[in-house]
Scaffold this motif. Sequence first.
Motif, short mmCIF file in Angstrom:
data_model
loop_
_atom_site.label_atom_id
_atom_site.label_comp_id
_atom_site.label_asym_id
_atom_site.label_seq_id
_atom_site.Cartn_x
_atom_site.Cartn_y
_atom_site.Cartn_z
N THR A 121 0.85 -1.18 0.00
CA THR A 121 0.00 0.00 0.00
C THR A 121 0.88 1.24 0.00
OG1 THR A 121 -1.74 1.21 1.20
CG2 THR A 121 -0.21 -0.13 2.53
N ASP A 174 -6.29 0.60 6.17
CA ASP A 174 -7.51 0.05 5.61
C ASP A 174 -7.20 -0.89 4.45
OD1 ASP A 174 -10.50 0.06 5.40
OD2 ASP A 174 -10.05 0.92 3.44
N GLU A 175 -6.30 -0.48 3.56
CA GLU A 175 -5.95 -1.32 2.41
C GLU A 175 -5.25 -2.60 2.84
OE1 GLU A 175 -3.82 0.62 -0.68
OE2 GLU A 175 -5.53 1.85 -1.28
N GLY A 190 -5.60 -4.07 5.74
CA GLY A 190 -6.41 -4.83 6.68
C GLY A 190 -5.75 -4.99 8.03
N VAL A 191 -5.03 -3.96 8.46
CA VAL A 191 -4.28 -4.00 9.72
C VAL A 191 -4.72 -2.83 10.59
CG1 VAL A 191 -1.98 -3.89 10.75
CG2 VAL A 191 -2.31 -5.10 8.60
#
Length: 221
Positions: free
Chosen positions: A129, A150-151, A153-154
Amino acid sequence: MKLVIFDCDGTIVDSAAAIIATMEGAFAHAGLAPPSPSAVRNAIGLSLETCIARLVDDPALVPSVAQAYRESFAAGGRARAHGLFPGARAVIMELVARSDMVLGIATGKSRRGLDAVLDHHSFEAHFVTTKTADDAPSKPHPGMVLMCMDEAGVGPADTLVIGDTTFDMEMARAAGAGALGVSWGSHDAVELLTSGARSVVFDFPRLLPAIDGYFDEANGK
């Protein structure tokens, strides 16, 4: 999964001299006295317009100086701004090889500028990302970090931002992420610690234990 977000200028690439020279040329093109190198260095890391707004007396001059900067940088400055700091490639490659970690970038550079750096060093596939001044408000706004998380997923507890400026540290803290400073860029260690860095690292090889130490502490190990 852990997310480590790097700044670019002053953290991965040694671009300060090229940025300062290009800024001096942009001011000259606009018929203005150039800002001092220290003033430019202190503003590196912000988006271009935000950086220039700190350096001019009249806000109306920002668009013309920014355009002159972009044209000059594209004509020659970009090629001088791609050099990696010693040890950067080895550390990035070691982090990429870890199965429990992904990498991101949050930078005040334009998308075009960042893509040029990543392409030059064949780094495109190593960062899952990447966010630039074209994607979110200028640092220290947390937008770039929030978008990276967000991209990837953390969440914030598993995210660490690494940078050389107070803008990076403040951005990280505003997003709820950890902040780790590096001493070889624009702002000194005291400034980085005061603005929220957990610690400051003084050469690239020391980043690896510092990253591990941060996540061990965050996870209560």
